[in-house]
Design a protein around this motif. Structure first.
Motif, PDB file in Angstrom:
ATOM      1  N   MET A   1      59.674   1.730-113.282  1.00 59.60           N
ATOM      2  CA  MET A   1      58.841   2.684-114.016  1.00 59.60           C
ATOM      3  C   MET A   1      59.462   2.976-115.378  1.00 59.60           C
ATOM      4  O   MET A   1      60.663   3.217-115.479  1.00 59.60           O
ATOM      5  N   ASN A   2      58.628   2.959-116.411  1.00 57.48           N
ATOM      6  CA  ASN A   2      59.099   3.316-117.749  1.00 57.48           C
ATOM      7  C   ASN A   2      59.361   4.816-117.841  1.00 57.48           C
ATOM      8  O   ASN A   2      58.554   5.628-117.378  1.00 57.48           O
ATOM      9  N   ASN A   3      60.480   5.168-118.445  1.00 58.91           N
ATOM     10  CA  ASN A   3      60.820   6.558-118.702  1.00 58.91           C
ATOM     11  C   ASN A   3      61.006   6.747-120.196  1.00 58.91           C
ATOM     12  O   ASN A   3      61.849   6.078-120.811  1.00 58.91           O
ATOM     13  N   PHE A   4      60.232   7.660-120.778  1.00 57.23           N
ATOM     14  CA  PHE A   4      60.302   7.932-122.211  1.00 57.23           C
ATOM     15  C   PHE A   4      60.914   9.312-122.421  1.00 57.23           C
ATOM     16  O   PHE A   4      60.586  10.269-121.707  1.00 57.23           O
ATOM     17  N   TYR A   5      61.784   9.398-123.447  1.00 58.06           N
ATOM     18  CA  TYR A   5      62.424  10.675-123.745  1.00 58.06           C
ATOM     19  C   TYR A   5      62.202  11.050-125.193  1.00 58.06           C
ATOM     20  O   TYR A   5      62.325  10.220-126.098  1.00 58.06           O
ATOM     21  N   HIS A   6      61.876  12.332-125.417  1.00 57.53           N
ATOM     22  CA  HIS A   6      61.712  12.834-126.784  1.00 57.53           C
ATOM     23  C   HIS A   6      62.265  14.265-126.846  1.00 57.53           C
ATOM     24  O   HIS A   6      61.892  15.110-126.041  1.00 57.53           O
ATOM     25  N   SER A   7      63.114  14.542-127.840  1.00 60.29           N
ATOM     26  CA  SER A   7      63.666  15.883-127.995  1.00 60.29           C
ATOM     27  C   SER A   7      63.031  16.627-129.161  1.00 60.29           C
ATOM     28  O   SER A   7      63.460  17.727-129.508  1.00 60.29           O
ATOM     29  N   GLY A   8      61.999  16.026-129.781  1.00 60.18           N
ATOM     30  CA  GLY A   8      61.386  16.610-130.966  1.00 60.18           C
ATOM     31  C   GLY A   8      60.413  17.728-130.653  1.00 60.18           C
ATOM     32  O   GLY A   8      60.158  18.074-129.492  1.00 60.18           O
ATOM     33  N   ALA A   9      59.854  18.296-131.736  1.00 57.79           N
ATOM     34  CA  ALA A   9      58.870  19.361-131.623  1.00 57.79           C
ATOM     35  C   ALA A   9      57.517  18.795-131.186  1.00 57.79           C
ATOM     36  O   ALA A   9      57.346  17.582-131.035  1.00 57.79           O
TER      37      ALA A   9
ATOM     38  N   LYS B   1      60.283  18.012-117.870  1.00 62.40           N
ATOM     39  CA  LYS B   1      61.051  18.761-118.858  1.00 62.40           C
ATOM     40  C   LYS B   1      62.533  18.496-118.614  1.00 62.40           C
ATOM     41  O   LYS B   1      63.045  18.782-117.543  1.00 62.40           O
ATOM     42  N   GLY B   2      63.200  17.893-119.586  1.00 65.80           N
ATOM     43  CA  GLY B   2      64.611  17.583-119.413  1.00 65.80           C
ATOM     44  C   GLY B   2      64.895  16.116-119.653  1.00 65.80           C
ATOM     45  O   GLY B   2      64.110  15.396-120.270  1.00 65.80           O
ATOM     46  N   ARG B   3      66.036  15.672-119.118  1.00 67.53           N
ATOM     47  CA  ARG B   3      66.461  14.297-119.404  1.00 67.53           C
ATOM     48  C   ARG B   3      67.097  13.652-118.178  1.00 67.53           C
ATOM     49  O   ARG B   3      68.192  13.101-118.239  1.00 67.53           O
ATOM     50  N   GLU B   4      66.426  13.710-117.061  1.00 70.07           N
ATOM     51  CA  GLU B   4      66.885  13.012-115.863  1.00 70.07           C
ATOM     52  C   GLU B   4      66.149  11.687-115.810  1.00 70.07           C
ATOM     53  O   GLU B   4      65.043  11.592-115.297  1.00 70.07           O
ATOM     54  N   LEU B   5      66.769  10.636-116.351  1.00 66.48           N
ATOM     55  CA  LEU B   5      66.078   9.373-116.570  1.00 66.48           C
ATOM     56  C   LEU B   5      66.574   8.275-115.629  1.00 66.48           C
ATOM     57  O   LEU B   5      67.770   8.138-115.383  1.00 66.48           O
ATOM     58  N   THR B   6      65.632   7.500-115.126  1.00 65.32           N
ATOM     59  CA  THR B   6      65.944   6.313-114.325  1.00 65.32           C
ATOM     60  C   THR B   6      64.975   5.212-114.748  1.00 65.32           C
ATOM     61  O   THR B   6      64.026   5.449-115.483  1.00 65.32           O
TER      62      THR B   6
ATOM     63  N   ASN C   1      64.181   5.680-125.735  1.00 69.98           N
ATOM     64  CA  ASN C   1      64.556   6.874-126.484  1.00 69.98           C
ATOM     65  C   ASN C   1      63.666   6.989-127.724  1.00 69.98           C
ATOM     66  O   ASN C   1      63.879   6.312-128.726  1.00 69.98           O
ATOM     67  N   LEU C   2      62.689   7.864-127.672  1.00 70.35           N
ATOM     68  CA  LEU C   2      61.734   8.006-128.763  1.00 70.35           C
ATOM     69  C   LEU C   2      62.321   8.735-129.971  1.00 70.35           C
ATOM     70  O   LEU C   2      61.713   8.759-131.041  1.00 70.35           O
ATOM     71  N   ASP C   3      63.507   9.318-129.814  1.00 70.64           N
ATOM     72  CA  ASP C   3      64.180   9.968-130.947  1.00 70.64           C
ATOM     73  C   ASP C   3      64.659   8.972-131.995  1.00 70.64           C
ATOM     74  O   ASP C   3      65.055   9.363-133.097  1.00 70.64           O
ATOM     75  N   LEU C   4      64.605   7.682-131.676  1.00 74.46           N
ATOM     76  CA  LEU C   4      65.078   6.660-132.617  1.00 74.46           C
ATOM     77  C   LEU C   4      64.286   6.658-133.917  1.00 74.46           C
ATOM     78  O   LEU C   4      64.770   6.140-134.935  1.00 74.46           O
ATOM     79  N   PHE C   5      63.104   7.247-133.923  1.00 78.49           N
ATOM     80  CA  PHE C   5      62.291   7.235-135.150  1.00 78.49           C
ATOM     81  C   PHE C   5      62.997   7.944-136.301  1.00 78.49           C
ATOM     82  O   PHE C   5      62.754   7.660-137.470  1.00 78.49           O
ATOM     83  N   ARG C   6      63.913   8.862-135.977  1.00 73.40           N
ATOM     84  CA  ARG C   6      64.601   9.634-137.015  1.00 73.40           C
ATOM     85  C   ARG C   6      65.600   8.813-137.819  1.00 73.40           C
ATOM     86  O   ARG C   6      66.038   9.239-138.883  1.00 73.40           O
ATOM     87  N   SER C   7      65.962   7.644-137.338  1.00 69.79           N
ATOM     88  CA  SER C   7      66.947   6.811-138.040  1.00 69.79           C
ATOM     89  C   SER C   7      66.330   6.037-139.202  1.00 69.79           C
ATOM     90  O   SER C   7      67.049   5.393-139.972  1.00 69.79           O
ATOM     91  N   ASN C   8      65.011   6.086-139.345  1.00 71.62           N
ATOM     92  CA  ASN C   8      64.333   5.359-140.426  1.00 71.62           C
ATOM     93  C   ASN C   8      64.581   6.041-141.765  1.00 71.62           C
ATOM     94  O   ASN C   8      64.443   7.267-141.884  1.00 71.62           O
ATOM     95  N   ILE C   9      64.919   5.262-142.778  1.00 67.75           N
ATOM     96  CA  ILE C   9      65.232   5.821-144.090  1.00 67.75           C
ATOM     97  C   ILE C   9      63.980   6.374-144.781  1.00 67.75           C
ATOM     98  O   ILE C   9      64.083   7.155-145.729  1.00 67.75           O
TER      99      ILE C   9
END
Length: 210
Positions: free
Chosen positions: A1-9, A55-60, A65-73
């Motif tokens: 199963m795909n697990n997606f994580y996002h810490s954004g607003a 809600k949270g980050r218990e991932l299997t 990691n959807l937070d990777l979008f922030r690394s774009n210049i």
């Protein structure tokens, strides 16, 4: 199963959904305060490609990691949906037609949202509000009490907000989670663009810059 994580607003969470859809859907793990989690949960759960929301980050399983979008210049210049897709080397233009499916609550009302974070110095909001008043039965401000004191309508959650927007005559505002919903349901909208921030612009016929 795909697990997606996002810490954004909430806006970032909504703009990440086309990436989840393109990757086949799965479990969506978000890191939001309780009051925001409760209001966005019905909208997320109503989308067929979201199998479960946590809600949270218990991932299997397979983790994204959807937070990777922030690394774009080009964080403030490229549309936030595109930034999320690029983080996983996904080429997909279907999001421009909308990625949220809801049933409309039809009316001849209009809705407006003005947030201070991306408030343009050149937009004439009095003129915009008068335009909406002249062309609608009612105009409702959607936002925080600190943004507009006399509440005219209370929205219980983002699902209801999406339904009201889809069935409304006009939707107007600046860059915010309100605008993310308007773009997500694929309707036309009127948007104020903050100087130096084009990461919510689609440059499509459905978009009118005010």
């Amino acid at each position: 199963m795909n697990n997606f994580y996002h810490s954004g607003a909430t806006g970032d969470v909504i703009y990440s959904l086309p990436t989840i859809k393109a990757l086949g859907g799965g479990i969506f793990n978000v890191q939001l305060p309780d009051h925001l989690y409760d209001t966005i949960l019905p909208l997320l759960e109503s989308q067929e490609y979201i199998h479960e929301v946590k809600k949270g980050r218990e991932l299997t399983g397979t983790i994204y990691n959807l937070d990777l979008f922030r690394s774009n210049i080009d964080l403030h210049l490229t549309h936030l949906v595109q930034l999320h897709l690029q983080s996983f080397q996904i080429i997909d233009e279907t999001w421009k037609q909308g990625w949220l499916k809801v049933e409309p609550i039809k009316s001849n009302n209009s809705f407006i949202n003005i947030t201070p974070r991306y408030k343009s110095l050149t937009t004439d909001w009095i003129k915009e509000i008068n335009f909406l008043k002249d062309n609608s039965d009612n105009v409702y401000f959607i936002g925080l009490e600190s943004e507009y004191e006399p509440y005219k309508h209370l929205i219980k959650d983002y699902l209801e907000l999406a339904q009201l927007q889809l069935g409304a005559k006009y939707v107007s505002g600046n860059q915010s989670s309100f605008m993310a919903v308007a773009q997500g349901i694929g309707r036309d909208y009127r948007m104020s663009q903050a100087e130096g921030h084009t990461n919510c612009n689609q440059f499509l016929p459905k978009e009118t810059i005010i």
